[in-house]
Design an enzyme around this catalytic site. Structure first.
Site, PDB file in Angstrom:
ATOM      1  N   GLY A  92       0.881  -1.112  -0.083  1.00  0.00           N
ATOM      2  CA  GLY A  92       0.083  -0.094  -0.044  1.00  0.00           C
ATOM      3  C   GLY A  92       0.946   1.227   0.148  1.00  0.00           C
ATOM      4  O   GLY A  92       0.446   2.280  -0.766  1.00  0.00           O
ATOM      5  N   SER A  93       1.785   1.329   0.820  1.00  0.00           N
ATOM      6  CA  SER A  93       2.683   2.430   1.049  1.00  0.00           C
ATOM      7  C   SER A  93       3.496   2.764  -0.537  1.00  0.00           C
ATOM      8  O   SER A  93       3.425   4.027  -0.867  1.00  0.00           O
ATOM      9  CB  SER A  93       3.916   2.149   1.721  1.00  0.00           C
ATOM     10  OG  SER A  93       3.494   2.105   3.265  1.00  0.00           O
ATOM     11  N   ASN A 113      -7.608   4.469   8.836  1.00  0.00           N
ATOM     12  CA  ASN A 113      -7.117   3.391   9.620  1.00  0.00           C
ATOM     13  C   ASN A 113      -7.180   3.582  11.091  1.00  0.00           C
ATOM     14  O   ASN A 113      -7.072   2.365  11.819  1.00  0.00           O
ATOM     15  CB  ASN A 113      -5.404   2.829   9.259  1.00  0.00           C
ATOM     16  CG  ASN A 113      -4.677   4.343   9.196  1.00  0.00           C
ATOM     17  OD1 ASN A 113      -4.932   5.229   8.434  1.00  0.00           O
ATOM     18  ND2 ASN A 113      -3.695   4.206   9.874  1.00  0.00           N
ATOM     19  N   GLN A 140      -7.933   0.048   3.722  1.00  0.00           N
ATOM     20  CA  GLN A 140      -8.701  -0.347   4.947  1.00  0.00           C
ATOM     21  C   GLN A 140     -10.067  -0.709   4.300  1.00  0.00           C
ATOM     22  O   GLN A 140     -10.864  -1.501   5.017  1.00  0.00           O
ATOM     23  CB  GLN A 140      -8.707   0.629   5.827  1.00  0.00           C
ATOM     24  CG  GLN A 140      -7.349   1.011   6.831  1.00  0.00           C
ATOM     25  CD  GLN A 140      -7.145  -0.267   7.754  1.00  0.00           C
ATOM     26  OE1 GLN A 140      -7.946  -0.972   8.225  1.00  0.00           O
ATOM     27  NE2 GLN A 140      -5.626  -0.505   7.833  1.00  0.00           N
ATOM     28  N   SER A 188      -3.889  -3.090  -0.484  1.00  0.00           N
ATOM     29  CA  SER A 188      -2.625  -4.005  -0.182  1.00  0.00           C
ATOM     30  C   SER A 188      -3.200  -5.452   0.626  1.00  0.00           C
ATOM     31  O   SER A 188      -4.107  -5.403   0.930  1.00  0.00           O
ATOM     32  CB  SER A 188      -2.079  -3.229   1.228  1.00  0.00           C
ATOM     33  OG  SER A 188      -1.287  -4.120   1.830  1.00  0.00           O
ATOM     34  N   HIS A 224      -1.826  -7.555   2.737  1.00  0.00           N
ATOM     35  CA  HIS A 224      -1.642  -8.202   4.020  1.00  0.00           C
ATOM     36  C   HIS A 224      -2.920  -7.701   4.959  1.00  0.00           C
ATOM     37  O   HIS A 224      -3.013  -7.815   6.201  1.00  0.00           O
ATOM     38  CB  HIS A 224      -0.428  -7.788   4.803  1.00  0.00           C
ATOM     39  CG  HIS A 224      -0.165  -6.566   5.108  1.00  0.00           C
ATOM     40  ND1 HIS A 224      -0.039  -6.144   6.275  1.00  0.00           N
ATOM     41  CD2 HIS A 224       0.370  -5.482   4.292  1.00  0.00           C
ATOM     42  CE1 HIS A 224       0.254  -4.751   6.461  1.00  0.00           C
ATOM     43  NE2 HIS A 224       0.515  -4.376   5.293  1.00  0.00           N
ATOM     44  N   THR A 241      11.193  -7.991 -11.588  1.00  0.00           N
ATOM     45  CA  THR A 241      10.875  -9.511 -11.602  1.00  0.00           C
ATOM     46  C   THR A 241       9.493  -9.255 -10.532  1.00  0.00           C
ATOM     47  O   THR A 241       9.658  -9.175  -9.530  1.00  0.00           O
ATOM     48  CB  THR A 241      11.690 -10.455 -11.461  1.00  0.00           C
ATOM     49  OG1 THR A 241      12.922 -10.519 -12.487  1.00  0.00           O
ATOM     50  CG2 THR A 241      11.169 -12.064 -11.316  1.00  0.00           C
ATOM     51  N   CYS A 244       2.632   2.455  12.686  1.00  0.00           N
ATOM     52  CA  CYS A 244       3.821   3.317  12.203  1.00  0.00           C
ATOM     53  C   CYS A 244       4.149   4.181  13.215  1.00  0.00           C
ATOM     54  O   CYS A 244       5.285   4.581  13.214  1.00  0.00           O
ATOM     55  CB  CYS A 244       3.457   3.760  10.968  1.00  0.00           C
ATOM     56  SG  CYS A 244       2.483   2.632  10.139  1.00  0.00           S
TER      57      CYS A 244
HETATM   58  C1  LIG Z   1      -1.564  -0.255   6.195  1.00  0.00           C
HETATM   59  C2  LIG Z   1      -1.853   0.835   5.328  1.00  0.00           C
HETATM   60  C3  LIG Z   1      -0.974   1.464   4.397  1.00  0.00           C
HETATM   61  C4  LIG Z   1       0.140   0.819   4.096  1.00  0.00           C
HETATM   62  O1  LIG Z   1       0.231  -0.367   3.346  1.00  0.00           O
HETATM   63  P1  LIG Z   1       1.547  -1.410   3.291  1.00  0.00           P
HETATM   64  O2  LIG Z   1       1.014  -2.583   2.357  1.00  0.00           O
HETATM   65  O3  LIG Z   1       1.570  -1.946   4.794  1.00  0.00           O
HETATM   66  O4  LIG Z   1       2.514  -0.367   2.947  1.00  0.00           O
HETATM   67  C5  LIG Z   1      -1.527   2.424   3.781  1.00  0.00           C
HETATM   68  N1  LIG Z   1      -2.818   3.039   3.941  1.00  0.00           N
HETATM   69  C6  LIG Z   1      -3.531   2.616   4.867  1.00  0.00           C
HETATM   70  C7  LIG Z   1      -4.849   3.235   4.984  1.00  0.00           C
HETATM   71  C8  LIG Z   1      -3.253   1.355   5.605  1.00  0.00           C
HETATM   72  O5  LIG Z   1      -3.863   1.029   6.690  1.00  0.00           O
END
Ligand SMILES: *Cc1c(COP(=O)(O)O)cnc(C)c1O
Length: 393
Positions: A72-73, A152, A180, A200, A202, A238, A326
């Site tokens: 996500g980042s 989040n 989220q 994202s 995870h 890759t 974070c």
């Molecule tokens: C967790 C999160 C991210 C970051 O995603 P990652 O895959 O951990 O880099 C970005 N935005 C929100 C709102 C999140 O909750």
């Protein structure tokens, strides 16, 4: 052994077994490089395409509009920098909010040092932006609006469709961080007028280190990683094939189970909120009472330090968060809690509990048994609490 209860699904989720099972062969017999033209490569390439299709389905986009990233980042970074630099001939103004994830806020701060102007919209006490204020913030130099789908920390869901409509009418590109929201809210990028969207794996029971950026066809954006021809030359390197396969499976499961998942989470969330309200005084809920993520509980416990609360909960096996993962470790109160107008000392006493698919009623019962005891003990050490209690008698 002590009971262990994980209530931090907004920070990350465990990878589901079905997801892992699907990933496994892509580490072993199906290890080929998707760029290779022989059978090993073709097999891997096909798996990547099938996953792309699954993610596209979940968000209502075309398959070719989904680009894999390392999470996500990265998707947030790419969306904002990529749009800013590709459209700087049109203007240098970006609109976002004060409650974004740091992946958005820090990217915007970086751009401010490089010739861009950023407007950070306020939110109300429930965490919602004001659509009129957004409209009025748009100038002829505005090239991008980046507003998160759901927050989040406090769980508030923003009026994404209305924001998309405003952006469309004004001819401004609209990006949303939907990390989220994905798997918790129905998302259709066309119905919502979303031009770019970060997701994202995870956070939806897939593996870590893999995510995606949806980029509407025709939107002008710079490449993020230069090198090979992967992801249509826009994000070289890759592919994380096993990760992509896992993300695809997690997306398919999320789509299949959306209703039962949301229902399960809402029941646990309400039980938790109701139970805490009944058993503990001087608490209040942060975020919007209705427009909130199914699994999110965020509460202020007055006269207590959130960090002490977290540590005490950890001692009895309960994992929670005092803000976003974070920022824990830093002593500044969360920027989101500041933005919804909580005074410093109150913001310090807040706790985020996020439930998920593997949370049970017994888990909630355990929390409702332990939490009031801990809160009471911590408050006994607070002179302010003693004074307030004393004054009441
Ligand atoms: C967790 C999160 C991210 C970051 O995603 P990652 O895959 O951990 O880099 C970005 N935005 C929100 C709102 C999140 O909750």
């Amino acid at each position: 052994m002590n009971r262990r209860v994980y209530l931090d699904y907004a920070a990350t989720t465990p990878t589901k077994k079905d997801v892992l099972d699907e990933m496994y062969p892509y580490f072993t017999e199906k290890f080929g490089n998707p760029s290779s033209i022989y059978s090993f490569g073709r097999e891997a390439k096909q798996a990547v395409d099938v996953s792309r299709e699954k993610i596209a389905k979940l968000i209502g986009s075309k398959q070719e509009e989904v680009y894999f990233t390392a999470g996500g980042s990265e998707a947030d970074n790419w969306a904002i920098k990529g749009i800013a630099y590709a459209n700087k001939d049109k203007g240098n103004h970006i609109i976002t909010t004060k409650i974004e994830h740091h992946a958005v806020l820090h990217t915007c701060a970086y751009l401010e040092k490089n010739g861009f102007d950023v407007t950070y919209l306020d939110v109300d006490q429930d965490g919602l932006i004001d659509l009129e204020v957004l409209k009025n913030a748009i100038t002829d130099k505005t090239i991008l609006i980046s507003i998160m789908f759901a927050n989040n920390e406090v769980g508030t869901i923003e009026p994404i469709k209305e924001i998309g409509q405003i952006a469309k009418e004004k001819g401004v590109i609209f990006h949303t961080d939907a990390v989220q929201a994905l798997g918790n809210v129905e998302i259709d990028v066309n119905a919502l007028n979303i031009d770019l969207m970060s997701v994202s794996s995870h956070k939806i029971y897939g593996p870590k280190g893999i995510g995606a950026l949806y980029i509407r066809k025709g939107v002008k954006i710079h490449s993020f990683v230069h090198g090979g021809a992967q992801e249509k030359r826009r994000r070289a390197g890759t592919e994380n094939v096993a990760g992509i396969v896992g993300f695809g499976k997690a997306a398919a499961l999320a789509m299949e189970n959306l209703d039962t998942h949301v229902n399960h989470l809402e029941i646990l969330r309400e039980k938790l909120i109701k139970g805490i309200m009944e058993k503990v005084d001087y608490v209040r809920l942060n975020g919007h009472p209705e427009k909130r993520l199914a699994g999110n509980v965020n509460m202020v416990f007055e006269f207590i330090e959130g960090e002490s609360l977290l540590l005490s909960l950890d001692l009895v096996g309960i994992a929670a968060s005092s803000g976003s993962a974070c920022t824990s470790g830093s002593l500044d109160p969360s920027h989101v809690l500041m933005a919804i107008g909580l005074p410093h000392e109150i913001a310090h006493g807040s706790l985020r509990l996020t439930v998920g698919d593997f949370t049970t009623e017994e888990d909630i019962d355990y929390v409702l048994e332990q939490l009031p005891i801990i809160v009471d003990r911590l408050r006994q050490m607070s002179p302010l609490y003693e004074k307030v209690k004393g004054g009441q008698k």
